[in-house]
Scaffold this motif. Structure first.
Motif, PDB file in Angstrom:
ATOM      1  N   SER A   5       0.807  -1.221   0.000  1.00  0.00           N
ATOM      2  CA  SER A   5       0.000   0.000   0.000  1.00  0.00           C
ATOM      3  C   SER A   5       0.840   1.272   0.000  1.00  0.00           C
ATOM      4  N   TYR A  30       0.625   3.099  -3.262  1.00  0.00           N
ATOM      5  CA  TYR A  30      -0.697   3.493  -3.754  1.00  0.00           C
ATOM      6  C   TYR A  30      -1.260   4.602  -2.860  1.00  0.00           C
ATOM      7  N   MET A  55      -7.276   3.546  -1.364  1.00  0.00           N
ATOM      8  CA  MET A  55      -6.832   4.101  -0.094  1.00  0.00           C
ATOM      9  C   MET A  55      -7.947   4.913   0.569  1.00  0.00           C
ATOM     10  N   SER A  94     -11.873  -3.366   3.166  1.00  0.00           N
ATOM     11  CA  SER A  94     -10.760  -3.667   2.258  1.00  0.00           C
ATOM     12  C   SER A  94     -10.753  -5.150   1.901  1.00  0.00           C
TER      13      SER A  94
END
Length: 263
Positions: free
Chosen positions: A100, A103, A179, A166
């Motif tokens: 992550s 991103y 995100m 998520s």
């Protein structure tokens, strides 16, 4: 996602340049992480800057390995960097948490070619099955933290929603989750009442300090999201990543600036 002022943006870039000078490293990618990147930062939230870096080739040839991490905690700044070599080793070992980092928004430092090439390796080393299990373990950990408490922090409540949604995003959309907290909720949560409850929770967190608490009973949608995540059927697929050692070595050596001798 949070709007970062030009002043803060420039301060972040300045701090990253000082880190490069002080530690003798080259930063390949840096971005905002955590609650600000998700658009649910509290009034006193830190600026969580995460970055990937490389050292000069000679540093990797010394008997004592150089530190794999660089950290700087000063006031509202929580800056943490991970050496590219360590990031690749963690991914190879099955830890997808670093995925992550690439991103995030906003991005403070970016080498476009590095980002493209690194994301290809992320897809190889962190398949969606592994990402699903990452969020499942987070949901389980947060469930243990929640326990039977009737009053918990807003941070815990939003973290539960974020981890749960998520996981469901990976399961239903077959892609990495976004995100942005609002995008997750608006896409996956059906029913205006539930969706509004999540939006209200996010807005309350943004208007409060990090330690602020709320009654769990006031946000039943949190437990509903958690229950869905914990009851989800594990996806089929091999958790073992298809690792191409030669490719990873060449990728790493390229970005540390190693050139094979001619002949």
């Amino acid at each position: 996602m949070s709007a970062i002022s030009e002043e803060i943006f420039n301060e972040a870039k300045s701090r990253l340049r000082r880190i490069e000078t002080d530690h003798g490293v080259r930063i390949l990618y840096a971005g905002e992480f955590g609650s600000r990147a998700r658009g649910i930062e509290s009034r006193d939230a830190d600026y969580d800057v995460r970055f990937l870096f490389v050292r000069p080739v000679a540093e990797y040839l010394k008997l004592s390995a150089p530190p794999a991490m660089i950290t700087q905690k000063e006031g509202p700044w929580d800056i943490r960097g991970l050496c590219l070599r360590e990031a690749l080793m963690r991914l190879k070992a099955g830890d997808p948490a670093t995925v992550s980092w690439l991103y995030t928004d906003p991005v403070y430092r970016n080498h476009p070619l590095f980002e493209t090439e690194m994301r290809k390796r992320l897809e190889m080393l962190a398949p969606l099955t592994k990402i699903w299990w990452h969020y499942r373990r987070r949901a389980e950990s947060l469930n243990e933290e929640l326990g039977t408490n009737e009053t918990v922090t807003l941070k815990t409540l939003t973290s539960i929603v974020e981890a749960s949604l998520s996981l469901l995003w990976v399961e239903q959309c077959k892609s990495l989750p976004p995100m942005g907290f609002t995008e997750l909720a608006s896409t996956l949560v059906t029913g205006d009442a539930k969706r509004n409850q999540i939006i209200e929770l996010a807005e309350k967190k943004k208007a409060s300090d990090e330690a602020a608490e709320a009654r769990r009973a006031d946000y039943p949608v949190v437990d509903e999201c958690l229950a869905l995540a914990l009851a989800a059927t594990p996806p089929e697929g091999d958790l073992a990543a298809q690792v191409d050692e030669d490719d990873l070595n060449e990728f790493f050596l390229k970005w540390v600036g190693y050139h094979k001798p001619l002949g």
